[in-house]
Design a protein around this motif. Structure first.
Motif, PDB file in Angstrom:
ATOM      1  N   GLU A  90      13.240  27.360  -1.247  1.00  0.00           N
ATOM      2  CA  GLU A  90      13.901  27.151  -0.052  1.00  0.00           C
ATOM      3  C   GLU A  90      14.947  28.227   0.412  1.00  0.00           C
ATOM      4  OE1 GLU A  90      13.176  25.014   2.140  1.00  0.00           O
ATOM      5  OE2 GLU A  90      11.596  24.142   0.815  1.00  0.00           O
ATOM      6  N   ARG A  91      15.575  28.795  -0.665  1.00  0.00           N
ATOM      7  CA  ARG A  91      16.654  29.759  -0.426  1.00  0.00           C
ATOM      8  C   ARG A  91      16.044  31.045   0.171  1.00  0.00           C
ATOM      9  NH1 ARG A  91      20.862  28.924  -5.348  1.00  0.00           N
ATOM     10  NH2 ARG A  91      22.062  27.373  -4.379  1.00  0.00           N
ATOM     11  N   SER A  92      15.067  31.606  -0.818  1.00  0.00           N
ATOM     12  CA  SER A  92      13.947  32.863  -0.514  1.00  0.00           C
ATOM     13  C   SER A  92      13.435  32.576   1.005  1.00  0.00           C
ATOM     14  CB  SER A  92      13.045  32.840  -1.414  1.00  0.00           C
ATOM     15  OG  SER A  92      12.192  33.956  -1.003  1.00  0.00           O
ATOM     16  N   ALA A  93      13.056  31.434   1.407  1.00  0.00           N
ATOM     17  CA  ALA A  93      12.228  31.259   2.669  1.00  0.00           C
ATOM     18  C   ALA A  93      13.532  31.229   3.865  1.00  0.00           C
ATOM     19  CB  ALA A  93      11.764  29.772   3.006  1.00  0.00           C
ATOM     20  N   HIS A  94      14.893  30.680   3.374  1.00  0.00           N
ATOM     21  CA  HIS A  94      15.771  30.824   4.308  1.00  0.00           C
ATOM     22  C   HIS A  94      16.536  32.292   4.434  1.00  0.00           C
ATOM     23  CE1 HIS A  94      19.887  30.109   6.159  1.00  0.00           C
ATOM     24  NE2 HIS A  94      20.262  30.691   5.146  1.00  0.00           N
ATOM     25  N   ASP A  95      16.495  33.052   3.503  1.00  0.00           N
ATOM     26  CA  ASP A  95      16.914  34.391   3.428  1.00  0.00           C
ATOM     27  C   ASP A  95      16.042  35.297   4.317  1.00  0.00           C
ATOM     28  OD1 ASP A  95      19.113  33.914   1.983  1.00  0.00           O
ATOM     29  OD2 ASP A  95      17.896  34.736   0.145  1.00  0.00           O
ATOM     30  N   LEU A  96      14.635  34.676   4.379  1.00  0.00           N
ATOM     31  CA  LEU A  96      13.615  35.680   5.160  1.00  0.00           C
ATOM     32  C   LEU A  96      13.725  35.478   6.555  1.00  0.00           C
ATOM     33  CD1 LEU A  96      10.376  35.556   2.909  1.00  0.00           C
ATOM     34  CD2 LEU A  96      11.405  37.861   3.745  1.00  0.00           C
ATOM     35  N   ARG A  97      13.944  33.838   6.863  1.00  0.00           N
ATOM     36  CA  ARG A  97      14.163  33.481   8.235  1.00  0.00           C
ATOM     37  C   ARG A  97      15.228  34.341   8.726  1.00  0.00           C
ATOM     38  NH1 ARG A  97      12.527  28.599   6.214  1.00  0.00           N
ATOM     39  NH2 ARG A  97      14.837  27.779   5.639  1.00  0.00           N
ATOM     40  N   ILE A  98      16.457  34.473   8.110  1.00  0.00           N
ATOM     41  CA  ILE A  98      17.530  35.161   8.484  1.00  0.00           C
ATOM     42  C   ILE A  98      17.229  36.687   8.762  1.00  0.00           C
ATOM     43  CG2 ILE A  98      19.754  35.945   8.117  1.00  0.00           C
ATOM     44  CD1 ILE A  98      19.685  32.879   8.678  1.00  0.00           C
ATOM     45  N   GLU A  99      16.417  37.091   7.877  1.00  0.00           N
ATOM     46  CA  GLU A  99      16.235  38.733   8.020  1.00  0.00           C
ATOM     47  C   GLU A  99      15.142  38.824   9.228  1.00  0.00           C
ATOM     48  OE1 GLU A  99      14.908  42.286   5.043  1.00  0.00           O
ATOM     49  OE2 GLU A  99      14.815  40.240   4.212  1.00  0.00           O
ATOM     50  N   VAL A 100      14.092  38.100   9.298  1.00  0.00           N
ATOM     51  CA  VAL A 100      13.370  38.146  10.665  1.00  0.00           C
ATOM     52  C   VAL A 100      14.053  37.882  11.756  1.00  0.00           C
ATOM     53  CG1 VAL A 100      11.402  37.186  11.615  1.00  0.00           C
ATOM     54  CG2 VAL A 100      11.256  37.610   9.376  1.00  0.00           C
ATOM     55  N   SER A 101      14.711  36.886  11.872  1.00  0.00           N
ATOM     56  CA  SER A 101      15.754  36.739  13.099  1.00  0.00           C
ATOM     57  C   SER A 101      16.658  37.806  13.456  1.00  0.00           C
ATOM     58  CB  SER A 101      16.512  35.368  12.873  1.00  0.00           C
ATOM     59  OG  SER A 101      15.783  34.435  12.536  1.00  0.00           O
ATOM     60  N   GLY A 117       6.318  32.895  20.512  1.00  0.00           N
ATOM     61  CA  GLY A 117       5.701  31.903  19.666  1.00  0.00           C
ATOM     62  C   GLY A 117       5.186  32.439  18.193  1.00  0.00           C
ATOM     63  N   GLU A 118       4.722  33.668  18.549  1.00  0.00           N
ATOM     64  CA  GLU A 118       4.165  34.246  17.039  1.00  0.00           C
ATOM     65  C   GLU A 118       5.322  34.740  16.227  1.00  0.00           C
ATOM     66  OE1 GLU A 118       0.304  36.867  17.670  1.00  0.00           O
ATOM     67  OE2 GLU A 118       1.562  37.103  19.546  1.00  0.00           O
ATOM     68  N   LEU A 119       6.217  35.227  17.026  1.00  0.00           N
ATOM     69  CA  LEU A 119       7.484  35.388  16.082  1.00  0.00           C
ATOM     70  C   LEU A 119       8.191  34.092  15.374  1.00  0.00           C
ATOM     71  CD1 LEU A 119       9.077  38.110  18.372  1.00  0.00           C
ATOM     72  CD2 LEU A 119       8.117  38.430  16.147  1.00  0.00           C
ATOM     73  N   VAL A 120       8.120  33.169  16.144  1.00  0.00           N
ATOM     74  CA  VAL A 120       8.747  31.693  15.483  1.00  0.00           C
ATOM     75  C   VAL A 120       7.707  31.314  14.304  1.00  0.00           C
ATOM     76  CG1 VAL A 120       8.929  29.350  16.001  1.00  0.00           C
ATOM     77  CG2 VAL A 120       9.792  31.035  18.041  1.00  0.00           C
ATOM     78  N   SER A 121       6.369  31.511  14.537  1.00  0.00           N
ATOM     79  CA  SER A 121       5.390  31.143  13.447  1.00  0.00           C
ATOM     80  C   SER A 121       5.756  31.962  12.314  1.00  0.00           C
ATOM     81  CB  SER A 121       3.943  31.401  13.798  1.00  0.00           C
ATOM     82  OG  SER A 121       3.234  30.970  12.786  1.00  0.00           O
ATOM     83  N   ILE A 122       5.971  33.517  12.641  1.00  0.00           N
ATOM     84  CA  ILE A 122       6.388  34.361  11.353  1.00  0.00           C
ATOM     85  C   ILE A 122       7.679  34.012  10.614  1.00  0.00           C
ATOM     86  CG2 ILE A 122       6.772  36.775  10.925  1.00  0.00           C
ATOM     87  CD1 ILE A 122       4.873  37.512  12.931  1.00  0.00           C
ATOM     88  N   GLY A 123       8.585  33.540  11.629  1.00  0.00           N
ATOM     89  CA  GLY A 123      10.019  33.355  10.965  1.00  0.00           C
ATOM     90  C   GLY A 123       9.875  31.930  10.286  1.00  0.00           C
ATOM     91  N   THR A 124       9.092  31.018  10.328  1.00  0.00           N
ATOM     92  CA  THR A 124       9.132  29.830   9.880  1.00  0.00           C
ATOM     93  C   THR A 124       7.755  29.793   9.009  1.00  0.00           C
ATOM     94  OG1 THR A 124       7.727  28.696  11.755  1.00  0.00           O
ATOM     95  CG2 THR A 124      10.059  28.761  11.839  1.00  0.00           C
ATOM     96  N   SER A 125       6.739  29.650   9.408  1.00  0.00           N
ATOM     97  CA  SER A 125       5.318  29.197   8.428  1.00  0.00           C
ATOM     98  C   SER A 125       5.315  30.556   7.486  1.00  0.00           C
ATOM     99  CB  SER A 125       4.173  29.132   9.183  1.00  0.00           C
ATOM    100  OG  SER A 125       3.030  29.052   8.424  1.00  0.00           O
ATOM    101  N   ASP A 126       5.353  31.690   7.847  1.00  0.00           N
ATOM    102  CA  ASP A 126       5.168  32.525   6.949  1.00  0.00           C
ATOM    103  C   ASP A 126       6.240  32.728   5.894  1.00  0.00           C
ATOM    104  OD1 ASP A 126       2.636  33.792   7.814  1.00  0.00           O
ATOM    105  OD2 ASP A 126       3.452  34.521   9.606  1.00  0.00           O
ATOM    106  N   ALA A 127       7.441  32.520   6.352  1.00  0.00           N
ATOM    107  CA  ALA A 127       8.576  32.743   5.448  1.00  0.00           C
ATOM    108  C   ALA A 127       8.360  31.558   4.504  1.00  0.00           C
ATOM    109  CB  ALA A 127       9.816  32.655   6.144  1.00  0.00           C
ATOM    110  N   ARG A 128       8.156  30.390   4.888  1.00  0.00           N
ATOM    111  CA  ARG A 128       7.877  29.346   3.800  1.00  0.00           C
ATOM    112  C   ARG A 128       6.684  29.731   2.890  1.00  0.00           C
ATOM    113  NH1 ARG A 128       4.268  25.804   3.112  1.00  0.00           N
ATOM    114  NH2 ARG A 128       3.118  26.523   5.252  1.00  0.00           N
ATOM    115  N   ARG A 129       5.751  30.423   3.347  1.00  0.00           N
ATOM    116  CA  ARG A 129       4.620  30.660   2.274  1.00  0.00           C
ATOM    117  C   ARG A 129       5.138  31.695   1.204  1.00  0.00           C
ATOM    118  NH1 ARG A 129      -1.184  30.908   5.266  1.00  0.00           N
ATOM    119  NH2 ARG A 129      -1.542  28.610   5.652  1.00  0.00           N
ATOM    120  N   VAL A 130       5.870  32.784   1.748  1.00  0.00           N
ATOM    121  CA  VAL A 130       6.427  33.559   0.786  1.00  0.00           C
ATOM    122  C   VAL A 130       7.525  33.188  -0.053  1.00  0.00           C
ATOM    123  CG1 VAL A 130       7.793  35.927   0.603  1.00  0.00           C
ATOM    124  CG2 VAL A 130       5.990  35.566   2.481  1.00  0.00           C
TER     125      VAL A 130
END
Length: 560
Positions: A90-101, A117-130
């Motif tokens: 969760e912390r890693s996904a959060h850090d990635l969301r912040i970095e993408v934002s 919408g693509e950027l939202v998907s990258i900042g949420t779904s892709d960040a979660r998968r990483v």
């Protein structure tokens, strides 16, 4: 390598390095859990050989206590290890969301080429998968630990059994990696199609009223249907790849476990191992399903994580739309704006000046000219040629963040934020009451149930188009920027209210440079001077009244 040197592998490495301590902690606990799981059949085998076969009740109770302690230890290890792994994810996904934002919202912009919408998907779904990669690493380490403990126990019982596990595991892991390659490719395609569908849906929802107004709903629905169908097909292909991947790994591990059990049975029949050892060997063979299943899941999540990391890397490495700058603007900024031989988009070597404190109107025959002008004034882009100067300082030499402290460009389609009406206006600056009066937003507040304290939904959808425009204008006026650029701020407002806004705008901005890019006669009549843009060039200049009387092309732009 990408333009900025960031790859998907870099994103994964950084995600793991950022959570190194919780990952190590979770790995130790998860390894303890798997080691405990592997020891259970071994302890049961000892119970059979020493307690049951020997007929001693006290020995039996002693080994049952040992078995209970093993179960208590492995359950607590799993409980706290899983919690630590999930926290790392969760912390890693959060850090990635912040970095993408931060990258997307960087003052210098980012040429990602993605829909919102693509950027939202990258900042949420892709960040979660990483982030999931951080969670599955401890379980991968734990599965390997379980295999190691199993091999040691089997070696203790029989060298052939131990060697079978030790030498048979690496080929299976290599095959698992190779089997995961198609899943990685199809997972990347699935994420791209899904993100594109999200982007199209976001755009359609944002423009729903416009689509209804022009009767374009059927075309919009058909567009989304095609996009959604493409996303569905990609998802189905990825699901088939994952099913094949999991099935192939289960078949491999099933064959391997059967071989271990058969070899153990043969050794027991030949008298090389005891009955208790046989029970332990069969139990360990059954236990091996767990680490191999974990390896299958780890491999699957890694494949998806690598695909998502590549998409995040593409955003993080996207080039900036403008360069930085080290020059500074004078303090205070007087607001002298000058465009010298500026060419950008359809603009062709235009010269334009707004003197300090002037209320300048710009009437553009082509909306594309207005957009290009706004982009240059706000330094969203730097002009292809020529220069934009504020107080004789070229904006291309000033950091964009500093530019926007001096020059505020209020776009025509500016969105409101979820919160109260007052909070939306206050986000601009301290002059809330004066700004609401000048923009006629006080009338909006008086019409709402709780006045300015009324909650506004996301993007201001709970308000009418005219109400949203007035609140957005009030927010821009509240900022009290040295240079304010407004683009068509009253297109959805009635004529009476528009006349009031024109008077309030001129009053509140007196002594501050204001550029009104609009074709509204009411607003242009309140300006000190008007510049006509036609065909990408300045074709006329004067007062609104004079241009209406003398220029047919001006009348065609503002009175048609």
């Amino acid at each position: 390598m990408t333009a900025a040197g960031i790859t998907g592998r870099d994103v994964l490495r950084r995600a793991i390095a950022g959570q190194r301590r919780p990952i190590v902690f979770a790995s130790v606990l998860a390894a303890g859990h798997q080691a405990g799981e592997a020891l259970v059949p071994v302890v049961i085998g000892v119970v059979i050989d020493q307690a049951v076969a020997g007929g001693s009740g006290w020995v039996l109770l002693g080994w049952l206590a040992v078995l209970g302690a093993v179960f208590a230890g492995l359950s607590n290890c799993y409980r706290f290890g899983a919690r630590a792994a999930e926290r790392a994810a969760e912390r890693s996904a959060h850090d990635l969301r912040i970095e993408v934002s931060r990258r997307v919202l960087h003052p210098r912009g980012a040429e990602t080429g993605n829909l919102a919408g693509e950027l939202v998907s990258i900042g949420t779904s892709d960040a979660r998968r990483v982030g999931v990669v951080d969670a599955i690493i401890p379980f991968g380490v734990a599965a390997f630990s379980g295999l190691l403990v199993s091999a040691v126990m089997l070696l203790r019982m029989s060298v052939p059994l131990g060697l079978l596990v030790l030498l048979g595991t690496p080929p299976i892991l290599v095959l698992a990696h190779l089997i995961g390659k198609p899943l990685e490719r199809r997972s990347e395609a699935e994420q791209e199609r899904s993100a594109h569908a999200s982007g199209v849906a976001t755009d359609l929802v944002a423009g729903l009223r416009v689509l209804k107004g022009i009767g374009a709903e059927p075309a919009a629905i058909e567009r989304y249907r095609r996009t959604s169908r493409s996303s569905l097909l990609a998802t189905l292909r990825a699901a088939r790849a994952q099913a094949w991947h999991n099935g192939a790994l289960l078949a491999l591990t099933g064959i391997f476990i059967a071989v271990v059990a058969l070899v153990g049975g043969k050794l027991a029949l030949d008298g090389h191992i005891s009955v208790g050892d046989l029970v332990a060997a069969v139990g360990l063979a059954q236990y091996l399903i767990t680490p191999f299943s974990v390896f299958a899941e780890v491999n699957s999540d890694l494949a998806q994580g690598r695909a998502s990391a590549g998409r995040i890397a593409a955003v993080l490495s996207a080039p900036h739309t403008v360069d930085g700058g080290s020059a500074g603007l004078p303090s205070p900024v007087t607001g002298h704006v000058r465009l010298s031989a500026v060419s950008q988009g359809q603009l062709r070597e235009i010269d334009l000046e707004a003197r300090p404190g002037e209320l300048l109107g710009v009437a553009a025959a082509d909306p594309a000219d207005a957009t290009a002008l706004l982009d240059c004034l706000g330094r969203t882009v730097d002009p292809a040629s020529g220069s934009v100067l504020v107080d004789a300082v070229p904006l291309s030499t000033v950091d964009p963040e500093r530019v926007r402290e001096a020059v505020l460009v209020a776009a025509h389609d500016a969105d409101l934020f979820a919160g109260t009406l007052a909070e939306n206006v206050r986000a601009g600056g301290a002059r809330t009451a004066e700004a609401m009066d000048a923009a006629a937003a006080d009338e909006v507040a008086s019409a709402l149930p709780s006045g300015a304290a009324t909650a506004v939904s996301e993007r201001g959808r709970s308000l009418s188009g005219g109400q949203r425009q007035r609140v957005a204008l009030a927010r821009a006026l509240a900022a009290d920027a040295p240079v304010l650029v407004l683009h068509d701020p009253t297109t959805a407002v009635d004529t009476v209210t528009e006349a009031r806004i024109a008077e309030g705008l001129a009053r509140l901005r007196r002594g501050r440079t204001t550029i009104l890019v609009t074709t509204s006669p009411a607003l242009l009549a309140a300006t000190d001077r008007v510049v006509l843009l036609d065909g990408g060039r300045v074709t006329g200049e004067g007062t609104h009244t004079g241009l209406v009387a003398e220029r047919a092309d001006y009348r065609a732009v503002v009175l048609s």
